[in-house]
Design a protein around this motif. Structure first.
Motif, PDB file in Angstrom:
ATOM      1  N   MET A   1      21.553 -63.507  -0.246  1.00  0.00           N
ATOM      2  CA  MET A   1      20.591 -63.901  -1.243  1.00  0.00           C
ATOM      3  C   MET A   1      21.148 -63.536  -2.627  1.00  0.00           C
ATOM      4  O   MET A   1      21.759 -62.492  -2.805  1.00  0.00           O
ATOM      5  N   VAL A   2      20.911 -64.393  -3.616  1.00  0.00           N
ATOM      6  CA  VAL A   2      21.362 -64.164  -4.986  1.00  0.00           C
ATOM      7  C   VAL A   2      20.138 -64.031  -5.890  1.00  0.00           C
ATOM      8  O   VAL A   2      19.201 -64.822  -5.794  1.00  0.00           O
ATOM      9  N   LYS A   3      20.167 -63.012  -6.748  1.00  0.00           N
ATOM     10  CA  LYS A   3      19.099 -62.792  -7.718  1.00  0.00           C
ATOM     11  C   LYS A   3      19.721 -62.613  -9.097  1.00  0.00           C
ATOM     12  O   LYS A   3      20.835 -62.111  -9.213  1.00  0.00           O
ATOM     13  N   PRO A   4      18.994 -62.972 -10.145  1.00  0.00           N
ATOM     14  CA  PRO A   4      19.515 -62.737 -11.490  1.00  0.00           C
ATOM     15  C   PRO A   4      19.434 -61.257 -11.866  1.00  0.00           C
ATOM     16  O   PRO A   4      18.538 -60.538 -11.405  1.00  0.00           O
ATOM     17  N   LEU A   5      20.364 -60.812 -12.688  1.00  0.00           N
ATOM     18  CA  LEU A   5      20.297 -59.472 -13.244  1.00  0.00           C
ATOM     19  C   LEU A   5      19.199 -59.463 -14.297  1.00  0.00           C
ATOM     20  O   LEU A   5      19.275 -60.179 -15.295  1.00  0.00           O
ATOM     21  N   GLU A   6      18.179 -58.679 -14.042  1.00  0.00           N
ATOM     22  CA  GLU A   6      17.039 -58.542 -14.941  1.00  0.00           C
ATOM     23  C   GLU A   6      16.540 -57.109 -14.826  1.00  0.00           C
ATOM     24  O   GLU A   6      17.035 -56.344 -14.000  1.00  0.00           O
ATOM     25  N   THR A   7      15.564 -56.777 -15.622  1.00  0.00           N
ATOM     26  CA  THR A   7      15.021 -55.419 -15.580  1.00  0.00           C
ATOM     27  C   THR A   7      14.606 -55.036 -14.165  1.00  0.00           C
ATOM     28  O   THR A   7      14.876 -53.923 -13.714  1.00  0.00           O
ATOM     29  N   ASP A   8      13.980 -55.963 -13.432  1.00  0.00           N
ATOM     30  CA  ASP A   8      13.505 -55.603 -12.094  1.00  0.00           C
ATOM     31  C   ASP A   8      14.594 -55.588 -11.031  1.00  0.00           C
ATOM     32  O   ASP A   8      14.356 -55.140  -9.917  1.00  0.00           O
ATOM     33  N   THR A   9      15.817 -56.040 -11.343  1.00  0.00           N
ATOM     34  CA  THR A   9      16.931 -55.931 -10.404  1.00  0.00           C
ATOM     35  C   THR A   9      17.972 -54.923 -10.896  1.00  0.00           C
ATOM     36  O   THR A   9      19.036 -54.776 -10.297  1.00  0.00           O
ATOM     37  N   TRP A  10      17.663 -54.227 -11.994  1.00  0.00           N
ATOM     38  CA  TRP A  10      18.593 -53.253 -12.551  1.00  0.00           C
ATOM     39  C   TRP A  10      19.031 -52.213 -11.509  1.00  0.00           C
ATOM     40  O   TRP A  10      20.202 -51.869 -11.415  1.00  0.00           O
ATOM     41  N   ASP A  11      18.091 -51.696 -10.730  1.00  0.00           N
ATOM     42  CA  ASP A  11      18.433 -50.648  -9.768  1.00  0.00           C
ATOM     43  C   ASP A  11      19.487 -51.120  -8.768  1.00  0.00           C
ATOM     44  O   ASP A  11      20.373 -50.345  -8.391  1.00  0.00           O
ATOM     45  N   GLY A  12      19.405 -52.385  -8.346  1.00  0.00           N
ATOM     46  CA  GLY A  12      20.428 -52.913  -7.438  1.00  0.00           C
ATOM     47  C   GLY A  12      21.791 -52.975  -8.095  1.00  0.00           C
ATOM     48  O   GLY A  12      22.799 -52.554  -7.522  1.00  0.00           O
ATOM     49  N   PHE A  13      21.825 -53.484  -9.327  1.00  0.00           N
ATOM     50  CA  PHE A  13      23.074 -53.539 -10.087  1.00  0.00           C
ATOM     51  C   PHE A  13      23.622 -52.136 -10.313  1.00  0.00           C
ATOM     52  O   PHE A  13      24.806 -51.866 -10.097  1.00  0.00           O
ATOM     53  N   ALA A  14      22.754 -51.222 -10.749  1.00  0.00           N
ATOM     54  CA  ALA A  14      23.176 -49.847 -11.036  1.00  0.00           C
ATOM     55  C   ALA A  14      23.720 -49.172  -9.781  1.00  0.00           C
ATOM     56  O   ALA A  14      24.721 -48.453  -9.842  1.00  0.00           O
ATOM     57  N   GLY A  15      23.081 -49.415  -8.646  1.00  0.00           N
ATOM     58  CA  GLY A  15      23.570 -48.830  -7.401  1.00  0.00           C
ATOM     59  C   GLY A  15      24.981 -49.299  -7.075  1.00  0.00           C
ATOM     60  O   GLY A  15      25.843 -48.501  -6.689  1.00  0.00           O
ATOM     61  N   LEU A  16      25.222 -50.586  -7.240  1.00  0.00           N
ATOM     62  CA  LEU A  16      26.558 -51.130  -6.985  1.00  0.00           C
ATOM     63  C   LEU A  16      27.577 -50.528  -7.945  1.00  0.00           C
ATOM     64  O   LEU A  16      28.657 -50.090  -7.545  1.00  0.00           O
ATOM     65  N   ALA A  17      27.234 -50.478  -9.236  1.00  0.00           N
ATOM     66  CA  ALA A  17      28.158 -49.903 -10.221  1.00  0.00           C
ATOM     67  C   ALA A  17      28.407 -48.421  -9.937  1.00  0.00           C
ATOM     68  O   ALA A  17      29.560 -47.970  -9.983  1.00  0.00           O
ATOM     69  N   GLU A  18      27.368 -47.677  -9.619  1.00  0.00           N
ATOM     70  CA  GLU A  18      27.508 -46.244  -9.376  1.00  0.00           C
ATOM     71  C   GLU A  18      28.366 -45.956  -8.146  1.00  0.00           C
ATOM     72  O   GLU A  18      29.114 -44.978  -8.126  1.00  0.00           O
ATOM     73  N   ARG A  19      28.263 -46.801  -7.118  1.00  0.00           N
ATOM     74  CA  ARG A  19      29.091 -46.615  -5.922  1.00  0.00           C
ATOM     75  C   ARG A  19      30.580 -46.798  -6.225  1.00  0.00           C
ATOM     76  O   ARG A  19      31.427 -46.418  -5.421  1.00  0.00           O
ATOM     77  N   HIS A  20      30.882 -47.380  -7.383  1.00  0.00           N
ATOM     78  CA  HIS A  20      32.270 -47.673  -7.750  1.00  0.00           C
ATOM     79  C   HIS A  20      32.629 -47.048  -9.097  1.00  0.00           C
ATOM     80  O   HIS A  20      33.348 -47.638  -9.897  1.00  0.00           O
ATOM     81  N   ASN A  21      32.098 -45.847  -9.365  1.00  0.00           N
ATOM     82  CA  ASN A  21      32.406 -45.094 -10.582  1.00  0.00           C
ATOM     83  C   ASN A  21      32.165 -45.909 -11.846  1.00  0.00           C
ATOM     84  O   ASN A  21      32.951 -45.866 -12.787  1.00  0.00           O
ATOM     85  N   GLY A  22      31.109 -46.680 -11.861  1.00  0.00           N
ATOM     86  CA  GLY A  22      30.801 -47.493 -13.039  1.00  0.00           C
ATOM     87  C   GLY A  22      31.682 -48.719 -13.158  1.00  0.00           C
ATOM     88  O   GLY A  22      31.633 -49.429 -14.156  1.00  0.00           O
ATOM     89  N   VAL A  23      32.510 -48.974 -12.186  1.00  0.00           N
ATOM     90  CA  VAL A  23      33.421 -50.118 -12.082  1.00  0.00           C
ATOM     91  C   VAL A  23      34.518 -50.058 -13.152  1.00  0.00           C
ATOM     92  O   VAL A  23      34.234 -49.892 -14.336  1.00  0.00           O
ATOM     93  N   PHE A  24      35.734 -50.228 -12.718  1.00  0.00           N
ATOM     94  CA  PHE A  24      36.907 -50.235 -13.596  1.00  0.00           C
ATOM     95  C   PHE A  24      36.887 -49.042 -14.553  1.00  0.00           C
ATOM     96  O   PHE A  24      36.977 -49.190 -15.772  1.00  0.00           O
ATOM     97  N   GLY A  25      36.677 -47.843 -14.004  1.00  0.00           N
ATOM     98  CA  GLY A  25      36.745 -46.630 -14.796  1.00  0.00           C
ATOM     99  C   GLY A  25      35.542 -46.362 -15.671  1.00  0.00           C
ATOM    100  O   GLY A  25      35.646 -45.691 -16.694  1.00  0.00           O
TER     101      GLY A  25
END
Length: 183
Positions: A1-25
């Motif tokens: 499933m694909v969702k847009p990055l918005e305030t209500d999907t921030w936690d999903g995006f943040a979780g992905l970034a946090e699992r990868h050290n904020g991505v690219f350093g």
């Protein structure tokens, strides 16, 4: 499933970034947004900047989910939102058409790589662009001539060709400009 990055999907995006050290350093996919003084270039500053841009509706991405967990994204936005592209001087000198949208970053969770999710994220971004009215879309993928590269922040020329983009020109060493119109 694909969702847009918005305030209500921030936690999903943040979780992905946090699992990868904020991505690219610790970039948090902010590098393409700005080079202005508002960008401090630290993990926390980049996280805060990205959150603010999302809350203000100035950061866009297609988030790919596996159940309730975001596992990939494709960042897109208008040139004003994403002015900082690699090889910008050359790009500006050779500019023939300013696109309505740019695709600047594709990222897949390391646990989900080699499963075609870059293509899913790219298609998701194109679908969201279509829902917003469409337009001319550019991507700046790596053009490695079929050779494997370790870091591909924006996918490959082949990925973009498979999504209906056409090669426009080379940009820098190993990158290119690809374009398509989304109705």
């Amino acid at each position: 499933m694909v969702k847009p990055l918005e305030t209500d999907t921030w936690d999903g995006f943040a979780g992905l970034a946090e699992r990868h050290n904020g991505v690219f350093g610790g970039c948090w996919c902010t590098w393409f947004h700005t080079m202005s003084a508002e960008k401090e270039r630290t993990y926390e500053a980049n996280r805060s900047l990205k959150r603010r841009l999302v809350d203000e509706g100035r950061a866009h991405a297609a988030l790919v989910y596996d159940a309730d967990e975001a596992v990939a994204w494709c960042e897109y936005g208008c040139p004003e939102e994403l002015p900082n592209i690699y090889h910008r001087k050359q790009y500006d000198e050779e500019l023939d058409v300013l696109p309505d949208y740019r695709i600047t970053c594709i990222f897949v969770d390391k646990r989900y790589r080699r499963q075609g999710l870059s293509a899913v994220a790219l298609r998701g971004a194109l679908d969201l662009i279509a829902a917003a009215g469409g337009g001319v879309v550019e991507g700046y993928p790596h053009d490695a001539g079929g050779k494997k590269k370790a870091v591909l922040y924006n996918g490959t020329r082949t990925l973009f060709e498979q999504a209906g983009f056409e090669f426009v020109r080379s940009k820098g060493m190993g990158n290119c400009v690809m374009r398509r119109t989304v109705p």
